[in-house]
Design a protein around this motif. Structure first.
Motif, mmCIF file in Angstrom:
data_model
loop_
_atom_site.group_PDB
_atom_site.id
_atom_site.type_symbol
_atom_site.label_atom_id
_atom_site.label_comp_id
_atom_site.label_asym_id
_atom_site.label_seq_id
_atom_site.Cartn_x
_atom_site.Cartn_y
_atom_site.Cartn_z
ATOM 1 N N UNK A 217 0.825 -1.200 0.000
ATOM 2 C CA UNK A 217 0.000 0.000 0.000
ATOM 3 C C UNK A 217 0.869 1.263 0.000
ATOM 4 N N UNK A 218 1.981 1.224 0.711
ATOM 5 C CA UNK A 218 2.874 2.385 0.710
ATOM 6 C C UNK A 218 3.466 2.620 -0.680
ATOM 7 N N UNK A 219 3.742 1.536 -1.396
ATOM 8 C CA UNK A 219 4.292 1.661 -2.753
ATOM 9 C C UNK A 219 3.258 2.180 -3.753
ATOM 10 N N UNK A 220 1.968 2.116 -3.405
ATOM 11 C CA UNK A 220 0.912 2.585 -4.302
ATOM 12 C C UNK A 220 0.672 4.085 -4.198
ATOM 13 N N UNK A 221 1.280 4.736 -3.235
ATOM 14 C CA UNK A 221 1.096 6.174 -3.088
ATOM 15 C C UNK A 221 2.016 6.916 -4.049
ATOM 16 N N UNK A 222 1.384 7.604 -4.997
ATOM 17 C CA UNK A 222 2.134 8.457 -5.925
ATOM 18 C C UNK A 222 2.280 9.828 -5.265
ATOM 19 N N UNK B 2 9.195 5.110 -2.538
ATOM 20 C CA UNK B 2 8.853 5.632 -3.859
ATOM 21 C C UNK B 2 7.626 4.933 -4.427
ATOM 22 N N UNK B 3 7.010 5.590 -5.379
ATOM 23 C CA UNK B 3 5.855 5.034 -6.091
ATOM 24 C C UNK B 3 6.329 3.892 -6.975
ATOM 25 N N UNK B 4 5.865 2.685 -6.691
ATOM 26 C CA UNK B 4 6.342 1.495 -7.404
ATOM 27 C C UNK B 4 5.180 0.502 -7.526
ATOM 28 N N UNK B 5 4.272 0.735 -8.486
ATOM 29 C CA UNK B 5 3.093 -0.140 -8.598
ATOM 30 C C UNK B 5 3.432 -1.589 -8.918
ATOM 31 N N UNK C 233 3.429 -7.199 -6.935
ATOM 32 C CA UNK C 233 4.153 -8.409 -6.555
ATOM 33 C C UNK C 233 3.927 -8.745 -5.076
ATOM 34 N N UNK C 234 3.977 -7.731 -4.214
ATOM 35 C CA UNK C 234 3.773 -7.948 -2.780
ATOM 36 C C UNK C 234 2.350 -8.399 -2.480
ATOM 37 N N UNK C 235 1.385 -7.838 -3.202
ATOM 38 C CA UNK C 235 -0.010 -8.210 -2.982
ATOM 39 C C UNK C 235 -0.278 -9.646 -3.454
ATOM 40 N N UNK C 236 0.334 -9.998 -4.568
ATOM 41 C CA UNK C 236 0.176 -11.374 -5.045
ATOM 42 C C UNK C 236 0.852 -12.345 -4.079
ATOM 43 N N UNK C 237 2.027 -11.979 -3.593
ATOM 44 C CA UNK C 237 2.761 -12.822 -2.645
ATOM 45 C C UNK C 237 1.974 -13.029 -1.358
ATOM 46 N N UNK C 238 1.317 -11.981 -0.892
ATOM 47 C CA UNK C 238 0.579 -12.067 0.371
ATOM 48 C C UNK C 238 -0.844 -12.581 0.193
ATOM 49 N N UNK C 239 -1.290 -12.749 -1.063
ATOM 50 C CA UNK C 239 -2.613 -13.313 -1.317
ATOM 51 C C UNK C 239 -3.748 -12.318 -1.293
ATOM 52 N N UNK D 120 -7.199 4.858 -4.969
ATOM 53 C CA UNK D 120 -8.117 3.904 -5.594
ATOM 54 C C UNK D 120 -7.796 3.736 -7.082
ATOM 55 N N UNK D 121 -7.499 4.853 -7.763
ATOM 56 C CA UNK D 121 -7.191 4.783 -9.192
ATOM 57 C C UNK D 121 -5.887 4.026 -9.440
ATOM 58 N N UNK D 122 -4.882 4.262 -8.630
ATOM 59 C CA UNK D 122 -3.616 3.561 -8.808
ATOM 60 C C UNK D 122 -3.787 2.064 -8.544
#
Length: 522
Positions: free
Chosen positions: A291-296, A332-335, A340-346, A372-374
């Protein structure tokens, strides 16, 4: 532990650190003139407005409090405590503090300030019936007693070198011994209360007995509440008011085109996204990092704050703070990493709790929509639930797995850590628990060496950045608007209108305003 003699030798250093010896400092050069009337429009006002410093919680209350009352110390433009009603504060061990009060200071009713007034003012914060807004901070005091007419001794439960900064909080203003009726204000401040209509207006007139000779230049100041954004800005443009708080970033250019001044103050205020770590997906560290990586952060800075902010790094000290950890790697912003982290954590294809936001938390609705958009771009569905401003802080904030908060600038790094990140902190938004962090907080309060304490604070920031469920994308720049005839305003890290203390510094220069108007382009 430093002896009193050693502390006096290092007095300048300790003052700069918010430490153990406070001495008077020279005031900034200026050429103010006395006289005139100023109208100020703030953002909040209701029937719950109060003149009781202990219970004040909204910006308009704080503005009134700064006009009518004094504290034992006053925080300067960089949040360093300076002497006020206490002309000297000493401690040998940071646990027992001796305060020497100024002599000859008068309350507005003519009574002379004594140690009894200070003892009464401080101890009432511990009374649950008072409903003090700073009861958590006051609970650090084991005892408060008078030692003669002008000396007060405060004993803390635990040492804290930053304790003088606590006394600089506006809620700790000094009232007269035994005061229970707050229909009017009886303080030692630069202005007397001539009128108080909760939710409507206040009128302050200069006190002829104010203990400082270089303050209170205005004859009178009227404070009104205009909660509607456009109405408040229009009042400034039309000349109905001279100063407004909380300028909308989108209206800065308009005000400046119309020859109005806009004061920019870098502050530690931030709107954050909190992921609770005791329930829901926040129990998983990979989800938090995703979630932190999703913040632009750059997009938020440009589209939400229009550049009136500084970059945040998921820890609560702003870049201008003297204890800021510049060596901490920037999130940093890294979608792609987030995916990858979300898939890894399910969690990538799971139904997640909604994002709770509200107009009560500054710009949180706009930031939630951007997040939400990101998320949608990487296949993550986030639902945004907008809650009403009324009751948000009591009924929604910190009650949901994913939600937004808004934290104002604090008086010190110690206070920031203590109230929002310690395990027992009342505003621990992500419910983060770190025994190491708690240990460092105790150590920092006992550390007299500035560089060693700075190193401790750096480690504390690192722990918050790496482990807590709080995302802080930006620090907000405070914006205040004013008519060109107003002089004496300058930026404060404490936030809006010089940490609400503007009334002590401003004066009116109608001649300069007239000259500027004549030379302005048509």
């Amino acid at each position: 532990m430093l002896s009193r003699r050693d502390m006096m030798k290092q007095g300048a250093l300790l003052v700069a650190a918010g430490g153990a010896v406070l001495r008077s400092c020279p005031v900034r050069a200026a050429s103010p003139v006395r006289g005139g009337h100023v109208r100020v429009a703030s953002t909040t006002g209701s029937l719950s407005d109060t003149l009781d410093p202990a219970r004040q919680s909204m910006v308009t209350d704080y503005i009134r409090g700064a006009m009518f009352y004094d504290g034992l110390v006053m925080l300067d433009e960089t949040q360093v405590p300076r002497p006020a009603l206490a002309e000297r504060i000493d401690s040998d061990d940071f646990r027992t503090w001796t305060l020497r009060l100024r002599s000859g200071v008068q309350f507005h009713d003519g009574a002379t300030l004594t140690s009894a007034d200070v003892v009464y003012s401080l101890l009432r914060h511990l009374d649950p019936l008072v409903a003090s807004q700073v009861r958590f901070q006051a609970a650090a005091m084991r005892s408060v007693r008078a030692d003669g007419p002008l000396t007060v001794i405060i004993e803390l439960y635990e040492p804290n070198i930053s304790f003088p900064s606590v006394l600089g909080m506006s809620n700790f203003a000094i009232i007269r011994d035994g005061t229970k009726n707050f229909a009017t204000a009886n303080g030692t401040g630069p202005f007397r209360c001539a009128a108080f209509q909760p939710g409507i207006r206040s009128l302050a007139v200069r006190s002829p007995d104010f203990w400082k000779t270089d303050g209170a230049w205005m004859d009178s100041i009227e404070v009104i509440s205009i909660s509607d954004d456009m109405a408040r800005h229009n009042a400034l443009l039309s000349g109905d008011v001279d100063i407004i708080t909380e300028v909308n970033p989108r209206l800065v250019a308009l005000l400046r085109r119309r020859d109005m001044g806009v004061m920019e103050s870098p502050t530690g205020t931030y709107t954050d996204f909190a992921i609770r770590q005791d329930i829901g997906p926040g129990k998983n560290a990979d989800f938090i990092q995703a979630m932190k990586c999703l913040f632009n952060r750059d997009q938020i800075a440009d589209s939400v704050w229009l550049g009136f902010c500084r970059l945040g790094n998921d820890q609560p000290l702003p870049p201008e703070d003297r204890y800021y950890n510049h060596d901490l790697p920037q999130t940093t912003f890294d979608p792609e990493r987030a995916k990858w982290l979300l898939r890894k954590s399910g969690f990538l294809n799971q139904t997640l709790p909604p994002l709770i936001c509200s107009p009560a938390a500054n710009a949180s609705v706009d930031i939630a929509v951007l997040l939400q958009n990101e998320a949608s771009r990487i296949g993550l569905r986030l639902d945004v639930r907008r809650m009403p401003a009324d009751g948000y802080w009591s009924q929604s904030w910190m009650h949901f797995p994913l939600g937004f908060g808004n934290i104002n600038a604090s008086v010190s790094a110690d206070m920031t850590f203590a109230v929002a990140f310690a395990s027992a902190a009342p505003w621990n938004e992500s419910h983060w628990r770190s025994p190491r962090f708690d240990q460092l907080l105790v150590l920092s309060r006992r550390e007299a060496d500035e560089e060693k304490r700075k190193a401790i604070y750096h480690e504390m920031q690192t722990l918050i950045h790496n482990e807590s469920g709080l995302c802080i994308p930006n620090f907000i720049t405070s914006l205040d608007g004013y008519h060109r005839r107003i002089r004496g305003l300058h930026p404060y890290q404490g936030g809006h209108l010089m940490g609400n203390n503007f009334s002590r510094f401003i004066w009116v220069d109608d001649e300069a305003a007239s000259r500027q108007s004549e030379s302005a382009p048509a």
